[in-house]
Each structure stands twice: as structure tokens, then as C-alpha cells.
Scaffold this motif. Structure first.
Motif, mmCIF file in Angstrom:
data_model
loop_
_atom_site.group_PDB
_atom_site.id
_atom_site.type_symbol
_atom_site.label_atom_id
_atom_site.label_comp_id
_atom_site.label_asym_id
_atom_site.label_seq_id
_atom_site.Cartn_x
_atom_site.Cartn_y
_atom_site.Cartn_z
ATOM 1 N N ASN A 526 0.851 -1.184 0.000
ATOM 2 C CA ASN A 526 0.000 0.000 0.000
ATOM 3 C C ASN A 526 0.891 1.240 0.000
ATOM 4 O OD1 ASN A 526 -2.715 -1.243 0.325
ATOM 5 N ND2 ASN A 526 -1.815 -1.983 2.241
ATOM 6 N N ARG A 704 -4.123 6.780 -2.054
ATOM 7 C CA ARG A 704 -3.888 6.470 -0.648
ATOM 8 C C ARG A 704 -2.532 7.029 -0.213
ATOM 9 N NH1 ARG A 704 -5.896 2.319 2.552
ATOM 10 N NH2 ARG A 704 -6.769 1.280 0.710
ATOM 11 N N GLU A 709 -6.528 13.542 0.773
ATOM 12 C CA GLU A 709 -7.593 13.156 1.705
ATOM 13 C C GLU A 709 -7.866 14.272 2.710
ATOM 14 O OE1 GLU A 709 -8.633 9.673 5.013
ATOM 15 O OE2 GLU A 709 -6.661 9.758 4.063
ATOM 16 N N PRO A 725 -10.097 5.332 -1.144
ATOM 17 C CA PRO A 725 -8.642 5.278 -1.369
ATOM 18 C C PRO A 725 -8.287 4.283 -2.470
ATOM 19 C CG PRO A 725 -9.225 4.081 0.623
ATOM 20 C CD PRO A 725 -10.485 4.710 0.136
ATOM 21 N N ASN A 727 -4.940 2.499 -4.790
ATOM 22 C CA ASN A 727 -3.517 2.195 -4.653
ATOM 23 C C ASN A 727 -2.750 2.218 -5.957
ATOM 24 O OD1 ASN A 727 -2.803 1.839 -1.904
ATOM 25 N ND2 ASN A 727 -3.988 -0.053 -1.848
#
Length: 914
Positions: A526, A704, A709, A725, A727
Motif C-alpha cells: 500500500n 492512498r 484526503e 482510497p 492504490n
């Protein structure tokens, strides 16, 4: 019996007189007053102070205007650098009914003796104890008659800030004097956004080997700005050890407190080897104003030292001047004490009398009953001494604290400037600036150039990479998206990508080598949160961070960023579809409001020209239907510059010229916009811009770990439940393709740099609207890191020589479809782009009508008077005049003039017939 009584009375009287007490209880001035002094007589400061204080006592006693017939009796005791002896000698002085003590010299002894002074209420006046923690709250009977180290440390902090250094190392004697002084230095440096990176204590009884071991540790640190705060007795030993370790060479900066200037002033014939040890050092000297009193005392000093010292004459330092003034200050206070009726009396301390055991006779030490009154008079003294004006502030500090900045060069020293609490650093004496408003701005701070260690005049950089074999740990986010920016080789610790190439290219431009190691941050599955990595940089877990770090306000509060090496900003990316042309495409260049305003102005200009031409031009006359047609035809024919009607009025020509200019701009803009709309492929999306996306309830995708955000939730107030989110680029594509109805998103918000790479191979998506934030990417370093400044300079150089663009083209070359955008509104022309033209045209029309109205009213006035004379009629009614004016305004001007002339001729014929 009477003789015995008289004899007893005489004895009592003599006793009272000797004690300074009158028979009626009113105080008298005693013939002798005991004062004491405690300091290290063999120290640099002590041997000068002894001569100065004894000279002051002699001067006071020879001047009856100060204390009348009272003589001061001075008792000097040697502390021999010992705290215990200092305390014992102070108690010994108090056994002799001492009313004040001058000293001690050392702050650590002053802390102990101040407790004694408090207990027995005897003022303690120190000319050399500079520890700022010796406060009046804890030690009410302690009076500092010299400058506090609080101001000396402020001067050092200003010097550090003036030369642009940010990190310093402090070496200090490990006692109250050293610790409290360096604590004050840390506070003053923090006010300048500088940092005390390391505090290195030195044992007061340390051997040379211990000093060398400590300096070796210091030499392995990054900072090369060294502050030495210690005593004169072994400060030279520290500098000699530094010279032995080659720490007095080019690149180092040594700033030493005022103990060194005291040595230089006291021992003008300092051994050449010792002078070699301190070349290029900066030190401070307490500033004393030039005055006639000071000049006389300096001239007198050689005679005083030759008479009072066994080893020949010694130099006069600043502490000697303050010691001399301290005795005079005390004398003035005692004089005021007597003038106020003060009484020299002592009383036993009941608490101590109970402690008397064996040979320890505490009861022989008494409390000075007038101590508080004398203390108040000391603090109220306002005099001028050899050091200048002497007066205490509300904090019990002397007014106008100031220092000289001294640079040791060759066989002597050179003053490179001054520092004062009023105006900071300057090259003019402080008293010249006291009359002006305080100015501490950076532009007002000045010093002359200095010669630094290594005999160089070039300002040292102030830091190097630690010579301890340790590499800088550079945190790099383990990207799982967009390997064009940062990518780690599988199974290796090597990184590649645009950000890495920029970083390595910048390092090559630095004038020094940077040992470093790239350390991955994240699990590799991630995308890691950039904020977490930056927080670790601020905590110095990592020495820096390299990658795609957007420079935001919140992040700059934690770390220092370099100059941005790429510009970016948040954009909206959404699916798009092609728009087919339609029958009403020709209306698209203008917005509806633009069409309405343009049409209205066509009619307004036609009406204005008709009004201006109606009385002069036959083309604008005729039946009403014809005139309305003329107005409409003339107005809209100007669109193609094909109007055939002549204009004869100058005002109408002015209006027409301005209007044709407006029409030219409108037609050119319309043509360009329509051409773009019809020839460039138009794309459409249900999302128009960021505002329409925020107003909807559709889910929104974001990368992400990015700052997007927080921006969406904190700045745009988007509910966190709407944010999805993502990736990888594949997740971006799938979420956009599926759309909100199938578990996807309606749009993705990410930085433009990422999106240009994403869209380079995906033409079914596009950037909607413009960037709604403007930021850049930079490399992150801990706060006040000097490397960040050098890296920023190198980035600018990389940009100027074109290498930054070449690296960009290598990694981020885009294909044609990546530059496409949703242009459904981009080519449409809005009223706000042309309102200036319409205002200009409107003002011209109004001005022309106003001038025309004035002209026609003047013509009517003349015509009406002439008409009344011819008809010999009386005054007409207002309604008839209005009808006449309307008729006059509607008639052709030539016809009116001809009619009036005919009436005049007819009236003349009738007159002749009569």
C-alpha cells in the motif's frame, strides 16, 4: 555620689558616640563604617578588582561631600576559587558588623553567599557574578552591579543569526554559572529560529585528557559553530587543546564569552603561543562609554597597579571599571541612607544563637537592622561613573546593556562592532543610537568583516557532515503507483525514477560530498502515508526524505522543504465522451448573457446614432416605420461593416468609431471560438468542475497516503464516507470505468503530475477544469537543516542549466491524449471578458447624448426668442413651449433656419408698407 553619676554619664555618652547612637535615640553618622569584599584575588578579574575597589575607597574617603566625616573601612578576603571558603569568608566579615559585601566574583559562590546575605539582611553587590538565575525573587539582598549573562547570550544569538548560522554547539563549565548561561543562550537562539544542537559540559576540574576527549566528540558533530562559556583559569587550556586537535582551522567558528576579553585586556603581553591558540576567535567585552571620568581613571591606572601589585603593572578590564563603580554606588547609597535617618545597628539572630555548639559561635554574627533600608537606597541610586550612567531597572538590571564584538587577530584584537539591547548589532557606539527608535530589523544589523580561524575572511559555512562514518538515512516512500516517480528494484535496495534522478543530480552540484543511504518506507503493498514519513524526519529518525512530497502549510510546520523541483496541483479526472456537432453549434461561442448584452448594445447604438443624425441627415428621416427600419438596419449592418447611411454629426461619428472597434473585437473573438469549437474534438463529462463534484453525493477517488484526503475533508468539507482510497493506476481506471452506479467513483482527485502520467495512455479519461490548488514538490529535511538551503540553491542551478527539464522529459514524456481536456466551457466567451468594452461604448453614448442635448437646448432658446420678437407675442404657457421644443427637435435643422429667415423677410416688408 554626684561625681560617680557624672562619671557614669560620661562613659555612657562615649559609648553611644562610638556606636553612632545619640542620647535621644536619633541616629548619628559613625566615624568608621565596615564594608567587606570577597573574591579570588589571584584570578584575572580578582587582581584588577582589588586595585579598583581600594582606589575607590581612597577616593570616597578623601571626598567629604559623599559621607561627611565617615570613613569606609574595607576588608578583603580571598575565596581562592572555593565555594566553601567563600561562604566562610563571608561569615567572617559579618562578625565585624559589616553593612555591605562587595562580591563574590563567581556565580556559584554568589548562590551560597546570597543565602547568608538574605539571612543577615546585608546587601551583597557583585560586579562579576553574571549568572542570570541570580534573581531578586530568590535572593532579595543580591544586587548585580554588572551586566547579566542574559544580555551576553542575546548578543551571541544575534551574532549567530547575523551570519546566517542555524545550529550551534555549546561547551560550558558544568556548574550553575555554565548551565544557567547556556540555558539562556538556548532561549535566545530559539527566538532567532536557531538551535542549540548540542550542549557539551566540561568538568571544572577536568584534566587535559578529559578536555581532549570531549573535543574529539565535538569534532565528530555536524555543526562547526562552537560557543565556549567557561572561566578564565582554564578557558585557554580548552582553546589550546582545540588547536592541538586542528579545531582552530578553516571551517570552524569559535565564539567565546567575555572571559577572553578580560584576559586580553589584563595581560596585554600575552605569550605568543597562547595568542596563536586563539587566532580568529570572536569574543565579547562589556561596553563602557567614553567619558572624561573614564579617561582620567585609565590614565591613573598604571600608577595604581605599579603601587599595588608585586608583579608590575596589569591592564584594566571592564570588570575593574564595574568594581570601581560598585564601591561608589555603595557610597552614594550609604549617604542617602544617613540622610534619611538610617541607623547602623545590629541584633542577634535567635535562630542561630540556639545552634552555638563548642567553638562554633554563630551568635557573634548579627542581623543588620538597616539592611532593607540600605538595599532600597542602593536600588534607587542614579549616578554617572567610569562605566557610564548607572541606574537599575525594575528587574534590578543595569540600564543600557551593551557589548563590544572583538575579533582576535595577530598579536592583538580588533573591534568589529557593537551590540546593544536597544538596537542589536551596529558599527557605531550604542549611545549614538539611544536617541533613535529601536530598530532590530535585519537590514539595520551591521558588523565589520572578521578574520576567522585559518586566517580566512570568507564566512564559514558553519557545518560539515559528521566525520564518524555514518551515512545520512534518506527515507524514500515505497511507491506501488506511478513507478515513473519513485520505484525500488525488486530484491535490491536501489531506487530509480524522476525524483531519484533529480536528487542525485542535485547532490552532484553541491561543493562537498554527501554520504547517504536510501531507506525504503512502507510495506510495498500500500502507498505509505507521506505525513508519517515526514513526521519521522522531524523527529530525526530519518535525516531527510526524498520522493513526491507536496509542500503544504501543515507539512512546513514539521520539516523544512527545498525549493520545489516540479510544480503540481490537485485536479479532477473523470470519464469523458465525444460531443457531436448540432444545428445550434453557432450559438456556443457566447454565453446567453453575452448574447443578450451584445444584442441590447446593437439596438442602443442604433438609437443613439438616429437621435444624433435625425435633424441633420435625410437618411435618418421619413415616416416612423421607415425610421424604425433604418435604426434596426443600421445597427445590425455594423456587424459586417456594411452600413450605407452617411453620418454627418461629429458626435455620432465618435460613437460609431468606438462601436465599430467593439464589434471588431467581438467578431474576431466569436470567429476564433467558433473555429475552435467546430474543428477541435469536444469532450463532455457530467462533472463540470470541482464545485459541481463537491455539490454532488457521488463517491470520489484519491491516492492512498497523499495529502488529498485531508484537503478534501478539511478544506472542501467533503464527508469522509464519500472518499475511496486507491492504490494503483489500474484501480484508478477500474473505479472510473465502473462509475458510481457500479461500485466505482464519478471522479478521481489527485495531483496533476500523477494524472498526466495516468492519462498518457488512457484517452477515455480527462482532466476536468483547471487546477484548484497550486503546490510544488520538494525534498524534506529536519527543521533548520543547513543542507536544505544548499540543496535549494542546487535545484535552482539545475533548473537554469536545463538539466531539470531533461530529467523531466526522460521520465514524464506525455502522449498526445494526455493533454486533452473537457473543453465544453473552455472555449465559451463570457461577459466578464468584455465588460470593459461595453462600459467604454456605453459611456461614449451617454456623453454624446448629453452634449447633443445641451446643443439643441441652446439652439431652441435662440430660436424661441427670435420667434417671439417676430410674432410680438407675450409669454406663452409651459405646455406650449414644450410642444414647440418637441416640434423643434423633430424638424430638420435646415428647414427651421429657412422658415425663420422667411418670417424675418416678411416682417421687414410689412414694416416698410407701414
Amino acid at each position: 555620689m554626684t561625681k560617680i553619676y557624672l562619671l557614669a554619664l560620661v562613659v555612657v555618652y562615649n559609648f553611644c558616640f562610638s556606636a553612632g547612637i545619640s542620647m535621644n535615640g536619633v541616629s548619628t553618622i559613625p566615624p568608621v563604617l565596615n564594608i567587606g569584599a570577597v573574591f579570588a584575588l589571584n584570578s584575572t578579574i580578582g587582581k584588577v578588582a582589588k586595585v579598583a575597589i581600594e582606589a575607590a575607597v581612597e577616593d570616597v574617603n578623601s571626598n567629604p561631600a559623599i559621607l561627611g566625616g565617615t570613613k569606609l573601612k574595607l576588608t578583603v578576603h580571598d575565596t581562592n576559587y572555593s565555594r566553601f571558603l567563600g561562604m566562610v569568608e563571608a561569615l567572617t566579615l559579618l562578625e565585624n558588623e559589616t553593612v555591605a559585601i562587595i562580591g563574590p566574583q563567581f556565580s556559584v559562590i554568589a548562590h551560597l553567599v546570597s543565602h547568608i546575605a538574605n539571612e543577615f539582611q546585608v546587601p551583597l553587590l557583585s560586579f562579576a557574578a553574571t549568572d542570570p538565575s541570580l534573581s531578586s525573587l530568590q535572593y532579595p539582598f543580591f544586587v548585580r552591579t554588572t551586566q547579566s549573562d542574559l544580555y551576553q547570550m542575546a548578543a551571541i544569538a544575534d551574532i549567530v543569526d547575523y551570519f546566517g548560522w542555524r545550529n550551534v554547539i555549546a561547551l560550558y563549565v558544568d556548574d550553575d554559572h555554565g548551565r544557567n548561561g547556556i540555558a539562556a543562550l538556548g532561549d535566545k537562539l530559539a527566538e532567532k529560529r536557531c538551535r542549540l544542537s548540542h550542549k557539551v559540559p566540561l568538568s571544572p576540574k577536568g584534566s587535559r585528557n578529559q578536555i581532549i576527549d570531549t573535543l574529539l566528540t565535538v569534532s565528530s558533530m555536524m555543526s562547526r559553530i562552537l560557543i565556549l562559556h567557561t572561566y578564565d583559569i582554564w578557558g585557554l587550556e580548552v582553546l589550546n587543546a582545540a588547536k592541538h586537535l586542528r579545531m582552530m582551522e578553516s571551517g570552524y567558528v569559535w565564539i567565546v564569552t567575555d572571559w577572553l576579553s578580560s584576559i586580553l585586556d589584563t595581560d596585554s603581553q600575552l605569550h605568543s603561543e597562547k595568542m596563536d591558540d586563539i587566532q580568529g576567535v570572536l569574543t565579547l567585552r562589556m561596553y563602557t562609554q567614553s567619558s572624561e571620568e573614564k579617561r582620567k581613571f585609565v590614565t591613573r591606572w598604571r600608577h595604581l597597579t605599579r603601587r599595588n601589585t608585586l608583579n608590575g603593572p596589569i591592564g584594566l578590564n571592564s570588570f575593574g571599571l564595574y568594581a570601581y563603580d560598585t564601591l561608589w554606588l555603595l557610597a552614594h547609597a550609604i549617604g542617602a541612607f544617613f540622610d534619611q535617618g538610617g541607623n547602623i545597628s545590629f541584633s542577634e539572630d535567635s535562630k542561630l544563637s540556639e545552634l552555638s555548639r563548642g567553638d562554633m559561635r554563630f551568635s557573634s554574627v548579627s542581623i543588620f537592622n538597616g539592611g532593607k533600608m540600605l538595599l532600597d537606597n542602593i536600588l534607587q541610586v542614579n549616578m554617572t561613573g567610569v562605566t557610564g550612567p548607572i541606574k537599575f531597572t525594575s528587574d534590578r538590571d543595569l540600564i543600557n546593556p551593551a557589548y563590544e564584538v572583538i575579533n582576535v587577530i595577530g598579536t592583538g584584537s580588533r573591534r568589529i562592532g557593537y551590540w546593544s539591547n536597544h538596537s542589536g548589532l551596529s558599527v557605531v557606539p550604542p549611545e549614538a543610537l539611544y536617541k533613535e527608535p529601536s530598530n532590530r530589523s535585519a537590514s539595520s544589523q551591521h558588523l565589520y568583516s572578521a578574520v576567522w580561524p585559518g586566517q580566512t575572511t570568507q564566512k564559514p559555512r558553519g557545518w560539515v557532515f559528521p566525520n564518524n562514518g555514518r551515512h545520512l538515512r534518506i527515507g524514500v516512500p515505497s511507491q506501488v503507483i506511478y513507478p515513473e516517480f519513485v520505484a525500488q528494484g525488486k530484491g535490491t535496495d536501489k531506487f530509480s525514477g524522476y525524483c531519484i534522478d533529480v536528487f542525485t543530480a542535485v547532490l552532484e552540484l553541491l561543493p562537498y560530498a554527501v554520504p547517504y543511504k536510501l531507506v525504503p518506507f512502507g510495506d510495498g503493498h500500500n502507498s505509505p502515508k507521506r505525513f508519517d514519513l515526514l513526521r519521522l524526519v522531524s523527529e530525526e529518525v530519518y535525516d531527510a526524505a526524498v520522493g513526491d512530497f507536496a509542500i503544504t502549510t501543515e507539512r512546513t510546520k514539521m520539516v523544512d522543504f527545498t525549493q520545489p523541483y516540479i510544480e503540481s496541483g490537485l485536479v479532477v479526472v473523470a470519464p469523458i465522451k465525444k460531443l457531436n456537432s448540432n444545428a445550434w453549434a453557432f450559438l456556443n461561442p457566447f454565453t446567453p448573457k453575452m448574447w443578450c448584452v451584445t444584442g441590447i448594445f446593437f439596438l442602443v447604438v442604433g438609437v443613439v446614432v438616429w437621435i444624433l443624425e435625425h435633424r441633420l441627415n435625410d437618411d435618418f428621416r421619413g415616416p416612423p416605420r421607415r425610421q424604425i427600419g433604418t435604426i434596426l438596419w443600421f445597427s445590425f449592418s455594423t456587424l459586417f461593416f456594411s452600413h450605407k447611411e452617411r453620418t454627418v454629426n461629429s458626435l455620432s461619428r465618435l460613437v460609431l468609431i468606438i462601436w465599430l472597434f467593439v464589434v471588431l473585437i467581438l467578431t474576431s473573438s466569436y470567429t476564433a471560438s467558433l473555429t475552435s469549437i467546430l474543428t477541435v474534438e469536444q469532450l463532455s463529462s457530467p462533472i463540470k468542475d470541482i464545485q459541481s463534484l463537491v455539490a454532488s453525493s457521488d463517491p470520489i477517488g484519491y491516492q492512498r497516503g497523499s495529502f488529498a484526503e485531508n484537503y478534501l475533508t478539511d478544506e472542501l468539507n467533503i464527508d469522509k464516507s464519500r472518499l475511496v482510497p486507491l492504490n494503483t493506476a489500474e484501480e484508478y481506471e477500474k473505479a472510473l470505468t465502473d462509475g458510481p452506479k457500479n461500485g466505482g467513483v464519478s471522479a478521481v482527485i489527485d495531483e496533476r503530475a500523477y494524472m498526466e502520467v495516468f492519462l498518457s495512455t488512457r484517452c477515455e479519461f480527462s482532466i476536468i477544469g483547471q487546477e484548484f490548488t497550486r503546490i510544488g514538490w520538494g525534498f524534506a529535511f529536519p527543521r533548520d537543516s543547513p543542507l536544505a538551503v544548499d540543496m535549494s540553491i542546487a535545484i535552482l542551478e539545475l533548473s537554469e542549466n536545463g538539466d531539470l527539464q531533461r530529467i523531466h522529459d526522460k521520465w514524464l514524456t506525455r502522449s498526445a491524449c494526455s493533454s486533452q481536456g473537457a473543453k465544453q466551457e473552455a472555449d465559451q466567451l463570457h461577459l466578464k471578458s468584455f465588460w470593459g468594452l461595453f462600459v467604454l461604448c456605453g459611456v461614449a453614448c451617454l456623453l454624446a447624448l448629453l452634449i447633443y442635448l445641451i446643443q439643441i437646448v441652446r439652439q431652441f432658446a435662440r430660436h424661441y426668442l427670435d420667434l417671439q420678437e417676430l410674432e410680438s407675442a407675450g409669454p406663452s404657457s409651459q405646455s406650449s413651449r414644450l410642444q414647440t421644443f418637441i416640434s423643434f427637435a423633430g424638424e430638420k435643422e435646415v428647414v427651421i433656419k429657412k422658415s425663420l429667415q422667411e418670417k424675418k423677410i416678411g416682417e421687414g416688408v410689412n414694416w416698410r408698407h407701414r
